[in-house]
Motif scaffolding. Structure first.
Motif, short mmCIF file in Angstrom:
data_model
loop_
_atom_site.label_atom_id
_atom_site.label_comp_id
_atom_site.label_asym_id
_atom_site.label_seq_id
_atom_site.Cartn_x
_atom_site.Cartn_y
_atom_site.Cartn_z
N ASP A 18 0.73 3.10 -0.81
CA ASP A 18 2.04 3.00 -1.47
C ASP A 18 2.52 4.35 -1.97
N PHE A 78 7.56 1.31 -4.39
CA PHE A 78 6.23 1.61 -3.85
C PHE A 78 5.39 2.36 -4.89
N GLN A 136 6.97 9.59 1.38
CA GLN A 136 7.69 9.61 2.65
C GLN A 136 9.19 9.38 2.42
N LYS A 156 3.79 6.21 0.93
CA LYS A 156 5.08 5.67 1.36
C LYS A 156 6.20 6.15 0.43
#
Length: 506
Positions: free
Chosen positions: A452, A433, A458, A455
């Motif tokens: 992205d 990502f 995350q 993400k």
């Protein structure tokens, strides 16, 4: 299996401390013209020969050419020129040692053996020459002669370990398992000996059919170092043959969680889950000696001593010509030295049927790119992906090649295919990502890039490069200023020595 004390020993070697004083390896100190240090890698990326041998030269010319060839990292030429110089001065011991060492270090071990015999006549304890003669004897099944050569060498931490382990394998070759294990157990020394001792005692016992004793030794080694792929594989195989399938699977899965999708571990995991019969990791004295030399050479090479590591890796291939892991390590060492053509040659020598071949082919594509052969790199990796569209590693490499050559739209498309192939992403997938986000940002698709980067965070909240990239991008665009500064500060806290990240905060 790099233990801290062992790593320190190797670093001291590279700092110019005498190899003779530390490990008693006569000949390794001659790898460089003066101290045992590695010259700066050549700016040239092509490992093809720089020199033309088809003209008459003088002794002085050959000697100076050999030194220059080493500086330019044309190691094969260095071996050739030292050998030529030696023909003009055949009694020069220093030239013998240099020619011998470069011959071994470039895989020309058969040519080095006669020189080794001459060297030990002049220097009875010449460790590297003795080791070469011992491995040549072991290769031929001359186990008593091999032991004689090993015991006549110089002493030191690395030499003592080598003598004990390799002597044990000569006993195993004569089916004298008890003497082999006793030889290993009698060795005393630094704490990092423990992994090698237990691992090789386990291998010998396993190859001798003594399953219960073997699994206990592997367990002891695994407790000291659960990160070695060969140890993990051997331990899992031993567990399976002792009827402990669940433990074998968990051992393999634990490695897989830290190093996902290693081809050797994946192959064993498939077998273990199926309850298939799993043979010992190896079964002959030649394989055992090669395994030890490979482990030592790979560890030394990772610590920056590429020349010394290559010597052990080529000896591993000499004693066990079917061993493929030394080829991977030799490729890595040559890659570190920017000898990318040579690195490709080693990878190309891996058999098509080997589980290591797919990984090797992907790395070949990366080396083409480092050679600035972009079209070849892309074509090579594209062929791999076309054959296996869900090969995430190949897709990742193809994305790297495109992104590195500013083909950002193509890179984003390839990373998207990789993300689709993995299904549900895990923490280990953050980089996909991140790199797709970079590709989107460079093609002015900020909303997709921002999504992205978020993400990636995350999946891996403390990844400094993602924190820095997202935070700096926000600040540069004049949005989310407080949050952006917070991310950059966190990145600096996590990676205070990274000039690129610190510069963002500045």
């Amino acid at each position: 299996m790099v233990i801290t004390s062992f790593a320190l020993l190797v670093r001291r070697l590279r700092m110019g401390v005498s190899v003779l004083a530390l490990v008693g390896v006569v000949g390794l100190a001659t790898l460089a013209p003066a101290a045992a240090t590695t010259p700066a890698p050549s700016a040239q990326n092509d490992a093809t020969a720089i020199f033309d041998f088809d003209y008459p030269t003088s002794f002085a010319g050959n000697y100076l050419a050999a030194r220059q060839a080493h500086l330019l990292r044309d190691l094969e030429a260095a071996a050739e020129f030292y050998s030529e110089a030696l023909r003009d001065d055949p009694d020069n011991l220093e030239l013998k040692e240099r020619a011998f060492t470069f011959l071994v270090g470039t895989g020309q071990v058969d040519d080095a053996v006669p020189l080794a015999e001459e060297i030990v006549e002049a220097e009875k304890s010449a460790r590297l020459a003795r080791l070469t003669l011992a491995m040549d004897a072991l290769r031929r099944g001359q186990f008593t002669r091999a032991r004689t050569q090993l015991r006549a060498g110089a002493q030191g931490p690395l030499a003592d370990l080598s003598t004990a382990i390799l002597t044990a394998w000569t006993f195993m070759g004569q089916k004298r398992t008890d003497e082999a294990v006793k030889t290993i157990d009698a060795l005393t020394g630094p704490e990092w000996y423990g992994v090698f001792k237990n691992f090789h005692a386990g291998l010998i016992l396993d190859a001798s059919g003594r399953r219960k004793e073997a699994v206990e030794r592997f367990a002891a080694a695994y407790k000291l170092d659960p990160t070695g792929v060969r140890l993990v594989d051997a331990y899992a195989r031993s567990l399976m043959r002792n009827g402990r399938q669940a433990e074998a699977i968990e051992t393999l899965m634990a490695f897989n969680r830290s190093v996902p999708d290693h081809p050797l571990i994946q192959a064993s995991l498939t077998q273990a889950r199926a309850g298939a019969k799993m043979d010992p990791l190896l079964s002959t004295s030649r394989e055992g000696a090669g395994e030890f030399l490979y482990g030592l050479g790979a560890a030394i090479g990772r610590e920056g001593a590429e020349d010394i590591g290559a010597v052990y890796l080529h000896l591993a291939r000499h004693v066990d010509e079917n061993a493929e892991l030394p080829l991977l390590s030799l490729s890595t060492l040559n890659g570190q030295l920017k000898r990318y053509e040579a690195a490709i040659d080693y990878l190309s020598a891996i058999e098509e049927t080997s589980p290591l071949k797919p990984m090797a082919e992907i790395q070949v594509g990366r080396y083409f790119n480092l050679l600035e052969k972009f079209d070849e790199a892309r074509a090579h990796l594209t062929a791999i992906v076309d054959k296996n569209p869900k090969d995430v590693d190949a897709l990742m490499a193809l994305g790297e090649v495109n992104r590195g050559n500013k083909k950002f739209a193509e890179a984003a498309e390839v990373y998207s295919r990789a993300i689709d192939a993995i299904g549900t992403p895990t923490a280990a997938d953050w980089a996909l990502f991140y790199y797709r986000g970079i590709s989107y940002e460079r093609t002015k698709q900020w909303p997709k890039a921002e999504a992205d980067f978020k993400k990636a965070l995350q999946l891996n909240p403390d990844e400094p490069h993602v924190l820095n990239y997202l935070g700096y991008s926000w600040i540069d665009m004049g949005i989310n200023l407080d949050e952006g500064l917070k991310l950059v500060r966190k990145a600096v806290d996590l990676r205070p020595d990274d000039g690129y990240i610190v510069d963002s905060l500045g």
